[in-house]
Design a protein around this motif. Structure first.
Motif, PDB file in Angstrom:
ATOM      1  N   LEU A 121      21.764 -26.874  39.345  1.00 56.06           N
ATOM      2  CA  LEU A 121      23.112 -26.867  38.782  1.00 56.06           C
ATOM      3  C   LEU A 121      23.050 -26.470  37.305  1.00 56.06           C
ATOM      4  O   LEU A 121      22.041 -26.690  36.637  1.00 56.06           O
ATOM      5  CB  LEU A 121      23.758 -28.242  38.950  1.00 56.06           C
ATOM      6  CG  LEU A 121      23.896 -28.700  40.398  1.00 56.06           C
ATOM      7  CD1 LEU A 121      24.500 -30.096  40.465  1.00 56.06           C
ATOM      8  CD2 LEU A 121      24.757 -27.749  41.197  1.00 56.06           C
ATOM      9  N   PRO A 122      24.144 -25.896  36.789  1.00 58.52           N
ATOM     10  CA  PRO A 122      24.083 -25.401  35.397  1.00 58.52           C
ATOM     11  C   PRO A 122      24.042 -26.498  34.338  1.00 58.52           C
ATOM     12  O   PRO A 122      23.740 -26.211  33.181  1.00 58.52           O
ATOM     13  CB  PRO A 122      25.371 -24.571  35.274  1.00 58.52           C
ATOM     14  CG  PRO A 122      26.284 -25.064  36.327  1.00 58.52           C
ATOM     15  CD  PRO A 122      25.422 -25.557  37.433  1.00 58.52           C
ATOM     16  N   GLY A 123      24.360 -27.729  34.682  1.00 58.33           N
ATOM     17  CA  GLY A 123      24.336 -28.797  33.674  1.00 58.33           C
ATOM     18  C   GLY A 123      24.780 -30.108  34.286  1.00 58.33           C
ATOM     19  O   GLY A 123      25.000 -30.190  35.499  1.00 58.33           O
ATOM     20  N   PRO A 124      24.926 -31.163  33.464  1.00 64.94           N
ATOM     21  CA  PRO A 124      25.382 -32.441  34.005  1.00 64.94           C
ATOM     22  C   PRO A 124      26.817 -32.338  34.533  1.00 64.94           C
ATOM     23  O   PRO A 124      27.661 -31.717  33.908  1.00 64.94           O
ATOM     24  CB  PRO A 124      25.300 -33.392  32.808  1.00 64.94           C
ATOM     25  CG  PRO A 124      25.196 -32.546  31.616  1.00 64.94           C
ATOM     26  CD  PRO A 124      24.646 -31.230  32.023  1.00 64.94           C
ATOM     27  N   VAL A 125      27.029 -32.934  35.679  1.00 62.92           N
ATOM     28  CA  VAL A 125      28.311 -32.763  36.379  1.00 62.92           C
ATOM     29  C   VAL A 125      29.319 -33.806  35.919  1.00 62.92           C
ATOM     30  O   VAL A 125      28.994 -34.988  35.819  1.00 62.92           O
ATOM     31  CB  VAL A 125      28.075 -32.894  37.902  1.00 62.92           C
ATOM     32  CG1 VAL A 125      29.379 -32.771  38.670  1.00 62.92           C
ATOM     33  CG2 VAL A 125      27.092 -31.846  38.361  1.00 62.92           C
TER      34      VAL A 125
END
Lengths: 94, 392
Positions: B318-322
């Motif tokens: 994933l591109p970063g913290p969700v």
């Protein structure tokens, strides 16, 4: 198209467990707990352990806590911590 | 075919400004990420020399002092679909395959609207006032698109008469072809449609292949491409915000399970299965990530859908913290057959879940919760477990 409910924050969503509970603590000059106001004023007999947590420092609401495992005069064992970002004391099972 | 093109210029940026009004007047560039490839999706009007689809690196070399916003495609499409839904109330032939550009087929519409002005008025009413609109009316999609491009904001341009004369001064950038082909045309010194239209077919086909014929036909105003009306699909959407930002797969799975349970408990999915799930997550600062997961067999409950999603999510980065996530269940179909479990404990669990659902249906809100371990290793005690509604 079935409409999106748009539900975001409701009892339906996941919720954290073991949320810290605010307590009133009297501390000494070193910042150690000496008395705890929970069902009356209770003195701290022993500080069994002490540890610090610093986490999520990259976020705006960072976590910085100083935990104490204490034994009250009544013999009750519990864990309290001082939130180093706002200075408040909390009780939480660890 | 007589076509009306409805162009919402700088639509992604318009959505961002509507969500964050403080962006108004700032030099902004909306980016799009495809794998490791970053391109320009949209930009402020003041930034000249930019084109959607242009590599971000090239755009930044022209304008380095811009604010970059990662594109939120699910949000833009959701907004655009709402506009298309409203347009479908005006005409049944609506195509909206490109973000911010819709086509309406006008053949036969004279029975509904007395004249074009009446229709245009109805179309304008369907579009939210905060989006500027340009309209173009012509025979064929490409000509109507250029008509819309040529019209002032809020206006409508009708293209009639000699198409070649109308097209000849337009830059090649308006052609609906890839960024690579546009650069290639530019490299050959072909800057306007008039220059392309004057070329014989052979050299264009030898350089661009089958696309060469299309480029030449479009440059001459010959557009035979049909209108593809939207196909309506029944879908169920759910989304939620996480209690705190998370990168943990376990937290995401608990959230997805909760969303799936909520979706499958809806009346429209009773005794039905789903063939696909589109999962999206929103991360602060890093934009959106979306993946469509298809099922071999229709998933008829949250558990079956989750096992496949779990498998896919475990392999993804994933591109970063969700901070927010959502699902869209599509391909709704009827259950072909469902074998009950042979084991009594599983049957008892299914029965218990059924009873919980029935109780919640009667009482209206989640009544039974389950404690799930999400980050048991976390040093922060309240992150270790989470409470999720049971059976929903």
């Amino acid at each position: 198209m079935v409409q999106n409910t748009g539900k975001a924050s409701s009892p339906d969503t996941i919720r954290p467990v073991n949320i810290p509970e605010l307590v009133r603590v009297e501390e000494d000059s070193r910042g150690f707990p000496v008395r705890l106001r929970s069902k009356g004023l209770q003195a701290v007999a022993i500080i069994a352990d002490k540890w610090r947590i610093d986490d999520e420092w990259w976020r705006t609401e960072m976590v910085s806590r100083l935990y104490f495992a204490i034994v009250l005069k009544s013999g009750q064992r519990l864990v309290v911590y001082k939130d180093l970002t706002n200075g408040c004391w909390y009780r939480q099972s660890y | 075919m007589k076509v009306l093109c409805i162009l919402l210029p700088h639509f992604p940026l318009g959505c961002e400004i509507h969500r964050h009004p403080e962006l108004e007047g700032r030099l902004t560039l909306v980016t799009r990420t495809e794998g490791s490839w970053k391109t320009v999706l949209d930009f402020s009007l003041e930034l000249d020399g930019l084109q959607p689809g242009m590599p971000l690196q090239e755009a930044l070399s022209r304008h380095s002092e811009v604010e970059l916003i990662p594109g939120d495609m699910p949000c833009y499409w959701s907004e655009f679909n709402r506009i298309l839904d409203a347009l479908e109330m005006k005409s049944p032939l609506v195509e909206g395959s490109d973000l911010g550009c819709a086509y309406i087929g006008l053949d036969g519409m004279e029975w509904v609207y007395r004249n074009d002005e009446e229709l245009i008025l109805a179309i304008r009413e369907a579009i939210p006032s905060h989006f500027p609109v340009q309209l173009g009316l012509a025979i064929g999609k490409f000509l109507s698109y250029l008509g819309a491009l040529n019209s002032p904001l809020g206006g409508c341009s009708v293209v009639a008469g000699d198409a070649g004369a109308f097209l000849k001064d337009f830059p090649c950038d308006v052609l609906p072809i890839s960024w690579k082909d546009k650069k290639k045309l530019c490299a050959f010194g072909l800057r306007t449609l008039g220059q392309v239209a004057a070329l014989p077919l052979g050299p264009l086909q030898s350089q661009f292949g089958p696309e060469g014929r299309r480029i030449r036909d479009l440059a001459r105003g010959q557009d035979e491409s049909p209108l593809y009306p939207r196909s309506s699909e029944e879908a169920v959407e759910e989304n939620m915000c996480l209690p705190s930002l998370s990168t943990s797969l376990d937290v995401l799975l608990v959230a997805v399970e909760s969303l799936l349970s909520r979706a499958f408990s809806r009346k429209c999915l009773r005794d039905k299965g789903v063939r696909s799930v589109s999962l999206w997550v929103r991360t602060p600062g890093a934009g959106c990530w979306e993946r469509r997961i298809a099922f071999k067999e229709p998933a008829t409950d949250a558990g079956r859908a989750l096992s496949r999603i779990k498998h896919v999510l475990a392999r993804e980065t994933l591109p970063g913290p969700v901070e927010e996530l959502g699902i869209r269940l599509g391909g709704l179909c009827h259950e072909s057959g469902h074998q009950k479990s042979l084991f009594t404990d599983i049957r008892a669990r299914d029965q218990l879940e059924k009873d919980i659902k029935e109780m919640e249906f009667r009482l209206g809100s989640p009544q039974v919760f389950r404690i799930k371990e999400v980050e048991p290793w976390s040093r922060i005690p309240e992150r270790r477990q989470a409470l999720t509604p049971s059976g929903r």
